[in-house]
Design a protein around this motif. Structure first.
Motif, PDB file in Angstrom:
ATOM      1  N   ARG A   1      -7.274  -2.291  -6.169  1.00 55.28           N
ATOM      2  CA  ARG A   1      -6.377  -1.140  -6.324  1.00 55.28           C
ATOM      3  C   ARG A   1      -7.077   0.139  -5.852  1.00 55.28           C
ATOM      4  NH1 ARG A   1      -2.331  -0.868 -10.295  1.00 55.28           N
ATOM      5  NH2 ARG A   1      -3.579  -2.190 -11.686  1.00 55.28           N
ATOM      6  N   GLY A   2      -6.399   0.895  -5.000  1.00 61.48           N
ATOM      7  CA  GLY A   2      -6.959   2.142  -4.483  1.00 61.48           C
ATOM      8  C   GLY A   2      -7.798   1.963  -3.236  1.00 61.48           C
ATOM      9  N   LEU A   3      -8.178   0.718  -2.897  1.00 60.11           N
ATOM     10  CA  LEU A   3      -8.914   0.450  -1.665  1.00 60.11           C
ATOM     11  C   LEU A   3      -7.931   0.214  -0.522  1.00 60.11           C
ATOM     12  CD1 LEU A   3     -11.630  -2.008  -3.054  1.00 60.11           C
ATOM     13  CD2 LEU A   3     -11.772   0.480  -2.824  1.00 60.11           C
ATOM     14  N   THR A   4      -8.441   0.136   0.695  1.00 57.07           N
ATOM     15  CA  THR A   4      -7.592  -0.177   1.840  1.00 57.07           C
ATOM     16  C   THR A   4      -7.755  -1.652   2.194  1.00 57.07           C
ATOM     17  OG1 THR A   4      -9.235   0.255   3.561  1.00 57.07           O
ATOM     18  CG2 THR A   4      -8.004   2.155   2.693  1.00 57.07           C
ATOM     19  N   PRO A   5      -6.808  -2.223   2.953  1.00 53.39           N
ATOM     20  CA  PRO A   5      -6.929  -3.632   3.342  1.00 53.39           C
ATOM     21  C   PRO A   5      -8.153  -3.922   4.196  1.00 53.39           C
ATOM     22  CG  PRO A   5      -4.658  -2.887   3.586  1.00 53.39           C
ATOM     23  CD  PRO A   5      -5.484  -1.660   3.319  1.00 53.39           C
ATOM     24  N   ALA A   6      -8.888  -2.882   4.623  1.00 50.63           N
ATOM     25  CA  ALA A   6     -10.106  -3.115   5.407  1.00 50.63           C
ATOM     26  C   ALA A   6     -11.117  -3.964   4.648  1.00 50.63           C
ATOM     27  CB  ALA A   6     -10.737  -1.774   5.803  1.00 50.63           C
TER      28      ALA A   6
ATOM     29  N   THR B   1       0.843  -1.194   0.000  1.00 50.05           N
ATOM     30  CA  THR B   1       0.000   0.000   0.000  1.00 50.05           C
ATOM     31  C   THR B   1       0.881   1.246   0.000  1.00 50.05           C
ATOM     32  OG1 THR B   1      -0.161   0.433   2.394  1.00 50.05           O
ATOM     33  CG2 THR B   1      -1.583  -1.295   1.497  1.00 50.05           C
ATOM     34  N   ASP B   2       0.276   2.388  -0.313  1.00 48.72           N
ATOM     35  CA  ASP B   2       1.010   3.646  -0.178  1.00 48.72           C
ATOM     36  C   ASP B   2       0.931   4.110   1.274  1.00 48.72           C
ATOM     37  OD1 ASP B   2      -1.556   4.655   0.186  1.00 48.72           O
ATOM     38  OD2 ASP B   2      -1.677   5.567  -1.808  1.00 48.72           O
ATOM     39  N   ALA B   3       1.438   5.305   1.520  1.00 48.04           N
ATOM     40  CA  ALA B   3       1.480   5.802   2.899  1.00 48.04           C
ATOM     41  C   ALA B   3       0.089   5.999   3.483  1.00 48.04           C
ATOM     42  CB  ALA B   3       2.266   7.112   2.959  1.00 48.04           C
ATOM     43  N   GLN B   4      -0.918   6.186   2.620  1.00 41.18           N
ATOM     44  CA  GLN B   4      -2.309   6.352   3.082  1.00 41.18           C
ATOM     45  C   GLN B   4      -3.029   5.008   3.175  1.00 41.18           C
ATOM     46  OE1 GLN B   4      -0.967   8.538   0.594  1.00 41.18           O
ATOM     47  NE2 GLN B   4      -0.492   9.775   2.419  1.00 41.18           N
ATOM     48  N   ARG B   5      -2.276   3.920   3.055  1.00 45.61           N
ATOM     49  CA  ARG B   5      -2.781   2.541   3.174  1.00 45.61           C
ATOM     50  C   ARG B   5      -3.714   2.162   2.032  1.00 45.61           C
ATOM     51  NH1 ARG B   5      -4.400   2.955   9.594  1.00 45.61           N
ATOM     52  NH2 ARG B   5      -2.478   3.967  10.280  1.00 45.61           N
ATOM     53  N   ARG B   6      -3.545   2.804   0.884  1.00 52.29           N
ATOM     54  CA  ARG B   6      -4.309   2.410  -0.307  1.00 52.29           C
ATOM     55  C   ARG B   6      -3.510   1.371  -1.082  1.00 52.29           C
ATOM     56  NH1 ARG B   6      -5.095   8.271  -0.609  1.00 52.29           N
ATOM     57  NH2 ARG B   6      -3.222   8.263  -1.919  1.00 52.29           N
ATOM     58  N   ILE B   7      -4.153   0.320  -1.495  1.00 58.88           N
ATOM     59  CA  ILE B   7      -3.478  -0.793  -2.162  1.00 58.88           C
ATOM     60  C   ILE B   7      -2.954  -0.350  -3.525  1.00 58.88           C
ATOM     61  CG2 ILE B   7      -3.775  -3.110  -3.124  1.00 58.88           C
ATOM     62  CD1 ILE B   7      -5.955  -3.537  -0.983  1.00 58.88           C
ATOM     63  N   VAL B   8      -1.668  -0.627  -3.781  1.00 61.85           N
ATOM     64  CA  VAL B   8      -1.068  -0.295  -5.073  1.00 61.85           C
ATOM     65  C   VAL B   8      -0.599  -1.541  -5.824  1.00 61.85           C
ATOM     66  CG1 VAL B   8      -0.357   2.005  -4.341  1.00 61.85           C
ATOM     67  CG2 VAL B   8       1.221   0.090  -4.031  1.00 61.85           C
ATOM     68  N   LYS B   9      -0.336  -2.641  -5.100  1.00 58.59           N
ATOM     69  CA  LYS B   9       0.141  -3.827  -5.793  1.00 58.59           C
ATOM     70  C   LYS B   9      -0.113  -5.059  -4.935  1.00 58.59           C
ATOM     71  CE  LYS B   9       4.067  -5.500  -8.523  1.00 58.59           C
ATOM     72  NZ  LYS B   9       5.460  -5.254  -8.949  1.00 58.59           N
ATOM     73  N   VAL B  10      -0.465  -6.170  -5.583  1.00 56.88           N
ATOM     74  CA  VAL B  10      -0.592  -7.464  -4.922  1.00 56.88           C
ATOM     75  C   VAL B  10       0.035  -8.507  -5.845  1.00 56.88           C
ATOM     76  CG1 VAL B  10      -2.730  -6.797  -3.749  1.00 56.88           C
ATOM     77  CG2 VAL B  10      -2.861  -7.997  -5.941  1.00 56.88           C
ATOM     78  N   ASN B  11       0.375  -9.657  -5.282  1.00 54.41           N
ATOM     79  CA  ASN B  11       0.925 -10.715  -6.127  1.00 54.41           C
ATOM     80  C   ASN B  11      -0.124 -11.795  -6.390  1.00 54.41           C
ATOM     81  OD1 ASN B  11       0.855 -12.045  -3.678  1.00 54.41           O
ATOM     82  ND2 ASN B  11       2.942 -12.830  -3.798  1.00 54.41           N
TER      83      ASN B  11
ATOM     84  N   GLY C   1       2.737  -5.916   3.335  1.00 57.00           N
ATOM     85  CA  GLY C   1       2.177  -6.993   4.143  1.00 57.00           C
ATOM     86  C   GLY C   1       2.482  -8.336   3.520  1.00 57.00           C
ATOM     87  N   HIS C   2       3.031  -9.264   4.307  1.00 54.95           N
ATOM     88  CA  HIS C   2       3.257 -10.647   3.878  1.00 54.95           C
ATOM     89  C   HIS C   2       2.344 -11.535   4.716  1.00 54.95           C
ATOM     90  CE1 HIS C   2       6.982  -8.574   2.793  1.00 54.95           C
ATOM     91  NE2 HIS C   2       7.196  -9.518   1.895  1.00 54.95           N
ATOM     92  N   PHE C   3       1.676 -12.495   4.092  1.00 52.57           N
ATOM     93  CA  PHE C   3       0.787 -13.350   4.884  1.00 52.57           C
ATOM     94  C   PHE C   3       0.734 -14.764   4.325  1.00 52.57           C
ATOM     95  CE2 PHE C   3      -1.923 -11.485   1.637  1.00 52.57           C
ATOM     96  CZ  PHE C   3      -2.710 -12.549   1.222  1.00 52.57           C
ATOM     97  N   PHE C   4       0.457 -15.702   5.243  1.00 53.05           N
ATOM     98  CA  PHE C   4       0.225 -17.099   4.898  1.00 53.05           C
ATOM     99  C   PHE C   4      -1.179 -17.482   5.344  1.00 53.05           C
ATOM    100  CE2 PHE C   4       4.860 -16.957   5.501  1.00 53.05           C
ATOM    101  CZ  PHE C   4       5.298 -17.629   4.365  1.00 53.05           C
ATOM    102  N   ASP C   5      -1.868 -18.219   4.505  1.00 57.62           N
ATOM    103  CA  ASP C   5      -3.138 -18.823   4.904  1.00 57.62           C
ATOM    104  C   ASP C   5      -2.795 -20.025   5.780  1.00 57.62           C
ATOM    105  OD1 ASP C   5      -5.509 -20.165   5.177  1.00 57.62           O
ATOM    106  OD2 ASP C   5      -6.070 -20.070   3.070  1.00 57.62           O
ATOM    107  N   ILE C   6      -3.205 -19.969   7.059  1.00 54.21           N
ATOM    108  CA  ILE C   6      -2.855 -21.048   7.991  1.00 54.21           C
ATOM    109  C   ILE C   6      -4.067 -21.905   8.318  1.00 54.21           C
ATOM    110  CG2 ILE C   6      -0.847 -19.876   8.973  1.00 54.21           C
ATOM    111  CD1 ILE C   6      -2.580 -18.948  11.283  1.00 54.21           C
TER     112      ILE C   6
END
Length: 613
Positions: free
Chosen positions: A324-329, A299-309, A389-394
């Motif tokens: 893109r442009g949304l927050t992780p909320a 995300t950018d500094a305003q927590r808006r999503i800019v890239k995902v894998n 943010g890095h995450f694993f589905d557990i």
């Protein structure tokens, strides 16, 4: 232009085209063209080595005017014209269809003038991307236009050579001129800086002196074949400087031909691309690292999503275009409250990172557990520019944990509680009995004549019978009553919340009737069994000890089995021995309902309240 002989112009065309190719290389992707005015004041295409034939036909015969593109306006104004957006610039209104058809999005043009300052034509660079020239590109454009003017119109050869040499000296790219046998005849200062050689050291040498032990043989052969066939060569090759250090050299080599079409020289433009190749390799490695099994969200500094894998999309179901442009909320499941997220971001702001388990929601609504780590990325001024943010589905990990926990507490055959879990549940049941002032019955249950069934039908059928018995116990007891299997055909029941002993016998009777109904096993086998039960009651145990409770129930079960032929009911209550009865006569009277208790309040007249009973 009518004063110049056609033969003279034709002889200069090859050199002008070589200069066009040089300009294209130096401006990375632009198309160069030279247009000259004829006797009618119309621009005729003179040289455009990389422009498609269809576009050449459209450009040839252009009449200067305010809407005739960059070249027409450069001639009209006798000044350079730099158009960075051809599809929107009014100066390209008359050539808009041409720009759209061939995707010519930018065009820079400068006049070609004679010694008196009169416009004789234009030199232009067209680009497939919208862009404006930088200072170095403007200088390059004007320098090459001057050299072209000198080549085409300067009668004095020496003067032309001086201008040409001045232009080469001004170019920041390495330029190497060789004869037809590829022997060096000239190198500009940029090439000498690039290679580390002095001009005297390389004159007359074949260009192969730059190659070394790790130069790719296939690239060498490709270069040799292109020059032998008189073709343009463009590619990267590993060369070596005078001090032996290797560097990646981007080459653009073009042949120069005389009026009869014979190759007289080769013009080579060279650039050190070691850093860019290293950067490209690092970017490729970064891209490969980005596409891992681990979900990544930036995300950018305003927590808006800019890239995902891709792993993010695979786990969450969302594509980059959707988030893109949304927050992780958008991923929040609602299982964590606002205080949780506030504490998380406070830690990130304070420590620069956070990690932990969190419940998120997929696009399809499914809630899943993940292990998440968030890192703040700072710019050169120490300000946060991005969050990663890095995450694993557990989910599978949690499921395995739950399975292992269940196996640790449950009997693998019947899925009832095992002995370990029974001890824990018995302790909790005792505490609930004390808190609620209720009785707790511990029932030890054993199947009658189970061994003959095992012997006759086999252990598989015996196990199947135990599973059916466990299911009937579940079906006829309350969810709050715990059931355990100690091993073999022995079960323990914990019946809680009893107000008096009279409530117990109907429960035991219902169990006995249910368990003694016929059982249908595999292969059509039908069996019927009996049961024996031993019962101990908390808090009527001698010491109120949990292990003692189980021993008492086991002793009562033994008594029930001993009386199997004479008994009216299949259960027996534990009866303490005579020596133990003397330890708690009053408790024994309560257990047998031989005592009635009456309570009277003690009233304090002064305070006006009950102070005792």
């Amino acid at each position: 232009m009518q004063d110049q002989s056609g033969t003279a112009l034709d002889g200069a065309r090859d050199l002008v085209e070589s200069l066009c190719l040089l300009a294209e290389r130096l401006t990375e992707g632009a198309l160069a063209s030279v247009m000259l005015l004829d006797g009618e004041g119309v621009l005729r295409l003179f040289a455009a080595p990389s422009v498609p034939e269809a576009a050449r036909e459209r450009l040839d015969g252009l009449r200067p005017g305010p809407e005739s593109g960059s070249c027409g306006n450069a001639v009209l104004r006798n000044d350079s014209v730099f158009v960075s957006q051809t599809l929107r610039d009014p100066r390209w209104a008359g050539l808009r269809d041409l720009a759209e058809e061939f995707t010519l999005l930018a065009c820079w043009s400068t006049p070609i003038r004679n010694s008196y300052g009169n416009v004789l034509g234009t030199f232009a660079l067209s680009s497939f991307t919208e862009r404006a020239p930088n200072r170095e590109q403007v200088r390059l454009l004007e320098s090459i236009a001057a050299v072209i003017a000198d080549v085409l119109f300067q009668e004095e050869r020496d003067g032309r050579d001086r201008c040409f040499a001045a232009a080469l000296r001004a170019i920041d790219e390495g330029v190497l001129l060789t004869d037809a046998e590829q022997r060096v005849v000239y190198a500009n200062p940029a090439f000498l800086r690039l290679s580390g050689y002095e001009l005297a050291e390389i004159l007359g040498k074949n260009c192969r002196f730059l190659q070394g032990p790790d130069t790719d043989p296939a690239t060498r052969q490709s270069l040799h074949d292109a020059l032998a066939e008189g073709r343009v060569f463009h590619g990267d090759i590993l060369n070596y400087r005078q001090d032996g250090t290797p560097f990646w050299n981007a080459l653009n080599i073009s042949p120069v031909r005389d009026a009869q079409g014979h190759i007289t020289h080769f013009v080579s433009v060279q650039r050190d691309v070691t850093l860019s190749r290293r950067t490209e390799q690092e970017l490729r490695l970064s891209a490969q690292a980005f596409e891992t099994q681990e979900g990544i969200l930036i995300t950018d500094a305003q927590r808006r999503i800019v890239k995902v894998n891709q792993a993010f999309t695979r786990v969450t179901g969302y594509t980059l275009e959707e988030v893109r442009g949304l927050t992780p909320a958008i991923l929040q499941s609602g299982n964590q409250d606002a205080d949780f997220y506030e504490a998380m971001w406070r830690e990130i702001e304070r420590e620069g990172a956070w990690q932990g388990e969190i419940l998120n929601r997929r696009k399809n609504g499914e809630v899943y557990p993940e292990f998440l780590s968030i890192t703040a990325v700072q710019d050169g001024n120490g300000q946060v520019s991005h969050y990663i943010g890095h995450f694993f589905d557990i989910s599978h990990h949690k499921a395995r944990e739950a399975t292992l926990e269940r196996l640790a507490r449950h009997d693998p055959l019947t899925d009832l509680l095992n002995r370990r879990a029974l001890d824990e549940e018995l302790l909790r049941a005792q505490r609930r009995a004390d808190a609620q002032e209720r009785l707790l019955a511990v029932v030890m249950l054993d199947l009658d004549d189970f061994k003959p069934i095992n012997d006759r039908y086999g252990h598989d059928q015996g196990d199947a019978l135990l599973v059916l018995v466990a299911q009937r116990l579940r079906d006829h007891l309350r969810r709050s009553d715990a059931i355990a299997r100690l091993g073999g055909d022995e079960f323990v029941l914990m019946l809680e919340g009893l107000r008096q002993l009279d409530e117990l016998e109907p429960i035991l009777d219902k169990l006995q009737r249910a368990l003694c109904q016929p059982y249908r096993l595999r292969d059509g086998v039908e069996v019927q069994i009996g049961v024996s039960m031993g019962v101990s009651i908390y808090p009527f145990s001698a010491q109120g000890n949990l292990d003692e409770l189980l021993r008492e129930a086991d002793q009562a079960l033994f008594a029930a089995k001993q009386q199997k032929g004479q008994r009216l009911r299949p259960w027996s209550f534990w009866e303490p021995p005579q020596s133990a009865r003397r330890l708690y006569p009053l408790r024994e009277r309560f257990r047998t309902q031989g005592v009635e208790a009456w309570f009277q309040p003690v009233w304090d007249q002064q305070s006006g309240r009950v102070v005792g009973i």
